[in-house]
Design an enzyme around this catalytic site. Structure first.
Site, PDB file in Angstrom:
ATOM      1  N   SER A 184       0.410   5.198  -1.137  1.00  0.00           N
ATOM      2  CA  SER A 184      -0.345   5.110   0.120  1.00  0.00           C
ATOM      3  C   SER A 184       0.516   5.271   1.360  1.00  0.00           C
ATOM      4  CB  SER A 184      -1.085   3.766   0.181  1.00  0.00           C
ATOM      5  OG  SER A 184      -0.168   2.696   0.162  1.00  0.00           O
ATOM      6  N   LYS A 229      -5.254  -4.204   4.273  1.00  0.00           N
ATOM      7  CA  LYS A 229      -4.342  -3.429   5.123  1.00  0.00           C
ATOM      8  C   LYS A 229      -4.807  -3.432   6.578  1.00  0.00           C
ATOM      9  CE  LYS A 229      -2.840  -0.351   1.397  1.00  0.00           C
ATOM     10  NZ  LYS A 229      -2.854   1.015   0.857  1.00  0.00           N
TER      11      LYS A 229
END
Length: 864
Positions: A747, A790
Site C-alpha cells: 500500500s 489509515k
C-alpha cells in the site's frame, strides 16, 4: 612347576565356591572349627572343597579332589558356631588328604585354566557376549534392579572369571556346579554356563505362564466378591455404613437428571462398579469423581430467555461507546433469534403441538411430531421451552475480530446480559493439546473433561453464552490439533451430540450461543473460520477514546484509587493529552492504565495531606504533564512545509493507523555504473544505469514497489516533467524513517512513486496530502485494506487531503461522519492522477525527449 602347599580343609555341604566369588558360610562341626582356627593362625587360607554326600563327619573318600583355595574374610562367632565370609581365590587340586590335630588337611596344587587359542576369535567373542546378555536377563527376571545386575556383571571383564561369577550365583545342584569348577577350558565353561542360564530363563518363563493360568482359573473376581461380602458384613457389625449412604445420595441425585439413553446406561454401569469396588480403592475414587461430574452437568437446566431488542439496545449503548456497526450486527443477530422463538411459540399456541423439527434442531433424524394432551401439560411446557431454546440457538456463530482492547470480550458479556443467559468465557490462547477441548480419557491418571464441558459445568445451564476467547492463539502440538477438535463444537449439525473423551457419552451443546474472538483471523484454520461469521472491530478515533475515558474509564479508576468521593474530574484537554501523548493503540487498555496512573499519583498526594492537588477538583492538561512526565508517544504530524522528495503514506497495524513519510533523494554519479546481479541497479533503456538504494528495514514487497515506481518514473519522464539530466547515471536513495522497525506491504506504492517523481522532477509534494494504494508498473492504482484505520491515523496527524484507490471508495462509509466532514477524499485510478493532486507545478518547465514507452503508449492510444 606349580607351587604345592598344605592347607586346612573346609568341607562344604550343599554348595560349591568358585574363584572370584565371596560367599557366607556357617560352620559348626568340630573338625571344621578346628580347621578354621588353624587357618586363622596362619595366612587365613583354606582349601574349600565340596562333599559328595551330606554327612556330618567328612572323610577324604567323600570329598572331591578339585576345590578352591579360599581366604577367610570377616568372621563372627556365635553360640552355635561361626559365620564367616569365604572368598574364592584360585582353583586347586588335592594331591593328598590327611588328618592333623583333629581336622583334615590337604596337599594342594593350583590348577591352571586353559585359555582359548585366539581370544579375538568371532565365535568366542559371540559366545562371551551372548552369555553376558542372557545372564543379565536372568538377573532381571529374578527381580533384581537393572542397575545392580549390570554393576555386578560389568565388574568382571575376563571370560573365565565372568563364567565363574555367573556359575556362583545361578541355582544348580552340587554335581553340576562341581562339573563347572572342574572344567578348566574357559570356552567350554562359558558354553556350559550359557546352557544352564538359558535353561533357568526358560524355567522362569514357564513358571510365569503357569502362574497366570492358575490365577485365571481361580477367578479373581469371585475371590474379590467374597472378600467384599465379608467386608460389608464387618462394616454392618461396626455400624459403618457411610459408604452406603453416599451411594444412595449419589444414585438419587443421578436419578433426577434428564439423561439421554446412552448416558443413563453408562451411569448405571458405573454405579454398579462403584458398589462392587472398595471404598478406599483407587478405582472407586475414579468412578466417584466421574459420576460427580455427570451429576453436576446441566443436562436439563436452561435459562429463560428475556430477549427484548429495545432492552438489548439500551444495554449495548450503556456498556459500550461507539462500535455502531458491531452493535447493529449484534442486534440483527439477536432479532433473528427472537423471531424464530416467536414462530415456535405461536405454533405451539395454535396447535398444542411442539414441532419435532424445531425440537431436534432440524436434523435429518428428527422424530415425529410430539402430540401433547391435557394430562401431559408439564411435558408440553418442557418441550416448548426446549424447542424455543433450540430455535434461538441455531444460526451463525459470530467471530469478533479486531485489535486488542476494542471491546470484543465485553460485547459478548453484554449479549449474555441482554439475553438473560449465563456467561462463560474460555481462554484458548496457548492451548496445544486436543485434550484441552475434548478432555482426557479416564484411563489416564488425573484425567479431567475438556474446557468445553468444564465451561458447561461452570455455567450451570445448557444454553449459556459461551465465549471462546483468542481462537487465533490456538497452537498445534504433538498431542493433536485443538482447532480441529473445535470443529465439532461449532458445527450446529454435530454439536447436539458432542462426546468429551472423559465423559464418553454425548452431551448436547446445540443450545449454547457460541461467540469467538480473535486478533488475527488469518491465523485461524480454514475449516474452523468457515463455521463462523466474521464481525470486524475497528480501532477507536481519538474523540471516541476521549468519550470512553470520560464515561467509563475515569469513574472506574477514581473509584479504585479511593477518590470516588472526592468529586475529581478531568478537563477535556487533559483527557485528550492522555489520549494523544501517552497512548498509541487501537483499543483503550493502555488509556485506562494511564488514567489509573494519574489517579494513583493524585491519591498518593491526598494520602500525604497535599490537598492542593485537588483544590478545585479538576485535573487539567498541565497537571497531566506534571503527573505522567514526558510524553511517551510521538506520533507523526503533517509536515510544516511543502518539500521535494518527501511524500506522506498511510499504514495500518493492529494497534491502529498512522502516517509515515517516504523520502527520496537523487545523486548524479560521476560515471556510468555496470548493472549488478543483486537487483540493486535498475537498467533503464536508453538512459544509462540507475542505482537504487533502499533503507529503513523495508520488506521484499516494499522494495519491489520502489523498483516499480522508479521504472515508471524513468519510462514516463517526459509526461512527468523529469529533466533529461536526471535520467543518466544517477543514484536514487529511498528511505522510510523509523529505520529500526520492519515495514512491508504494497500500500506504500503510491507514496513511493510520488516521492521518487518529486525528487527526480524537483516538484514539491503538498504537505497536507497523505496517500495509500498499490502502484503497478503501468501506473495503475490498486485497492488496499485498512482504509478506516489509515484515514483515522491521517486525521490525527493533521492531514486534510486523502488520496486512495478508486476501488476503495465504498470503504469511506465506515469512517465516522465527523472525520469524513473534516477531510477531502480523492479516489484515483492511475499514478498520473496521484501526481496531479499531490505534486505542485515545477518551478520552470522542462523539455525532455519522450521515452520509448511513452511513444509506444501514444501509438497504442492512436490505434484505439
Amino acid at each position: 612347576m606349580a607351587h604345592r602347599q598344605t592347607l586346612p580343609v573346609l568341607p562344604l555341604r550343599g554348595t560349591v565356591i568358585f574363584p572370584g566369588v565371596t560367599q557366607p558360610i556357617a560352620a559348626g562341626r568340630p573338625g571344621t572349627l578346628r580347621a578354621i582356627e588353624a587357618a586363622l593362625k596362619g595366612d587365613r587360607l583354606v582349601f574349600a572343597v565340596a562333599q559328595r554326600d551330606n554327612t556330618d563327619e567328612p572323610t577324604p573318600e567323600i570329598l572331591y579332589t578339585t576345590g578352591v583355595i579360599a581366604r577367610i574374610g570377616q568372621i563372627q562367632r556365635g553360640l552355635g558356631g561361626v559365620q564367616l565370609l569365604l572368598q574364592g581365590e584360585q582353583r586347586a587340586t588335592a594331591l593328598q588328604y590327611s588328618t592333623t590335630e583333629g581336622h583334615l588337611t590337604a596337599v594342594v596344587i593350583p590348577a591352571e585354566e586353559m585359555l582359548p587359542l585366539n581370544e579375538r576369535d568371532p565365535a568366542f567373542e559371540a559366545l562371551h557376549k551372548e552369555t553376558r546378555e542372557r545372564a543379565a536377563e536372568l538377573g532381571e527376571r529374578r527381580g533384581l534392579p537393572e542397575e545392580v545386575v549390570h554393576q555386578v556383571l560389568d565388574s568382571v571383564s575376563e571370560a573365565g572369571k565372568f563364567a565363574d561369577l555367573v556359575a556362583g550365583y545361578i541355582e544348580l545342584t552340587v554335581p553340576e556346579k562341581q562339573g563347572l569348577l572342574e572344567t578348566l577350558s574357559v570356552e567350554e565353561r562359558l558354553r556350559r554356563v550359557l546352557v544352564h542360564v538359558q535353561r533357568q530363563i526358560g524355567l522362569l518363563e514357564a513358571q510365569e505362564d503357569i502362574k497366570s493360568a492358575v490365577q485365571e482359573e481361580l477367578g479373581e473376581r469371585q475371590r474379590e466378591m467374597f472378600l467384599r461380602e465379608q467386608m460389608k458384613a464387618i462394616q454392618k457389625e461396626l455400624g459403618d455404613d457411610d459408604q452406603s449412604k453416599e451411594l444412595e445420595e449419589l444414585r438419587e441425585k443421578l436419578g433426577k437428571l434428564e439423561l439421554p439413553r446412552e448416558a443413563r446406561q453408562e451411569v448405571e454401569r458405573e454405579l454398579g462398579r462403584l458398589e462392587r469396588a472398595g471404598r478406599e480403592s483407587m478405582e472407586a475414587q475414579v468412578i466417584r469423581t466421574y459420576l460427580e461430574w455427570i451429576a453436576e452437568l446441566p443436562w436439563g437446566e436452561r435459562s429463560d430467555d428475556q430477549l427484548d431488542l429495545n432492552r438489548a439496545t439500551a444495554i449495548l449503548d450503556e456498556d459500550h461507546y461507539g462500535l455502531q456497526d458491531v452493535k447493529d450486527r449484534v442486534l440483527e443477530f439477536l432479532a433473528v433469534r427472537e423471531l424464530r422463538a416467536r414462530q415456535v411459540a405461536d405454533e405451539v399456541e395454535k396447535t398444542g403441538e411442539v414441532p419435532a423439527a424445531k425440537l431436534m434442531g432440524d436434523q435429518d433424524d428428527a422424530t415425529p411430531t410430539l402430540q401433547t394432551s391435557t394430562n401431559d401439560s408439564e411435558r408440553q411446557i418442557t418441550d416448548a421451552k426446549e424447542a424455543k431454546a433450540r430455535a434461538m440457538a441455531r444460526g451463525p456463530i459470530l467471530l469478533f475480530t479486531g485489535p486488542p482492547g476494542v471491546g470484543k470480550t465485553s460485547i459478548a458479556k453484554s449479549i449474555a446480559k441482554a439475553l438473560g443467559r449465563e456467561y462463560v468465557r474460555v481462554a484458548l490462547g496457548g492451548a496445544r493439546d486436543e485434550a484441552d477441548i475434548r478432555g482426557h480419557r479416564r484411563t489416564y491418571v488425573g484425567a479431567l473433561p475438556g474446557r468445553i464441558i468444564q465451561g458447561m459445568k461452570q455455567a450451570g445451564t445448557k444454553n449459556p453464552v459461551f465465549l471462546l476467547d483468542e481462537v487465533d492463539k490456538l497452537g498445534q502440538g504433538f498431542q493433536g490439533d485443538p482447532a480441529a477438535a473445535l470443529l465439532e463444537v461449532l458445527d450446529p449439525a454435530q454439536n447436539n451430540a458432542f462426546v468429551d473423551h472423559y465423559l464418553g457419552v454425548p452431551f448436547d451443546l446445540s443450545e449454547c450461543l457460541f461467540i469467538a474472538t480473535a486478533n488475527f483471523p488469518q491465523n485461524i484454520a480454514g475449516p474452523l473460520i468457515d463455521r463462523m461469521e466474521v464481525v470486524e472491530f475497528a480501532g477507536y478515533t481519538e474523540r471516541e477514546k476521549a468519550e470512553i475515558a470520560k464515561k467509563y474509564l475515569i469513574p472506574r479508576q477514581l473509584e479504585e484509587s479511593g477518590l470516588g468521593d472526592k468529586n475529581v474530574s478531568f478537563t477535556d484537554d487533559a483527557v485528550m493529552r492522555v489520549v494523544s501523548e501517552y497512548t498509541r493503540e487501537a483499543g483503550v487498555r493502555q488509556l485506562e492504565r494511564q488514567v489509573g496512573a494519574v489517579a494513583r499519583k493524585v491519591a498518593r498526594r491526598v494520602a500525604q495531606g497535599d490537598l492542593t492537588v485537588i483544590a478545585d477538583n479538576t485535573i487539567d492538561a498541565a497537571e497531566v504533564r506534571e503527573l505522567l512526565g514526558r510524553p511517551r508517544v510521538h506520533p507523526e504530524k503533517a509536515a510544516e512545509q511543502n518539500e521535494v522528495g518527501v511524500a506522506a503514506g498511510m499504514y495500518y497495524t493492529p494497534m491502529g493507523g498512522d502516517i509515515m513519510f517516504v523520502e527520496a533523494a537523487i545523486r548524479r554519479l560521476p560515471g556510468a555504473r555496470r548493472s549488478s546481479d543483486d537487483g540493486d541497479v535498475t537498467q533503464v533503456s536508453g538512459y544509462g544505469n540507475v542505482s537504487l538504494i533502499l533503507t529503513g528495514q523495508l520488506g521484499d514487497v516494499m522494495k519491489e514497489s520502489a523498483r516499480a515506481a522508479l521504472t515508471y518514473a524513468a519510462t514516463h519522464a517526459s509526461g512527468l516533467q523529469i529533466p533529461e539530466d536526471r535520467l543518466g547515471s544517477i543514484e536514487v536513495h529511498v528511505h522510510v524513517p523509523a529505520g529500526a522497525i520492519p515495514k512491508d506491504g504494497p500500500s506504500a506504492g503510491t507514496a513511493m512513486s510520488t516521492a521518487i517523481v518529486s525528487a527526480m522532477s524537483g516538484r514539491p509534494v503538498r504537505r497536507d496530502v497523505a496517500m495509500t494504494g498499490e502502484a503497478t508498473l503501468r501506473g495503475r492504482v490498486l485497492p488496499i485494506g485498512g482504509v478506516k484505520e489509515k484515514v483515522l491515523g491521517a486525521h490525527r496527524a493533521g492531514i486534510t487531503t486523502i488520496i486512495l484507490p478508486k476501488q476503495n471508495e465504498a470503504d469511506l462509509e465506515d469512517i465516522p461522519e465527523e472525520v469524513r466532514d473534516a477531510l477531502s477524499f480523492h479516489p484515483v485510478e492511475t499514478l498520473d492522477e496521484v501526481f496531479d493532486l499531490a505534486l505542485l507545478p515545477a518551478p520552470r518547465p522542462v523539455a525532455t525527449p519522450k521515452t520509448e514507452m511513452e511513444v509506444a503508449e501514444e501509438a497504442a492510444a492512436a490505434l484505439r
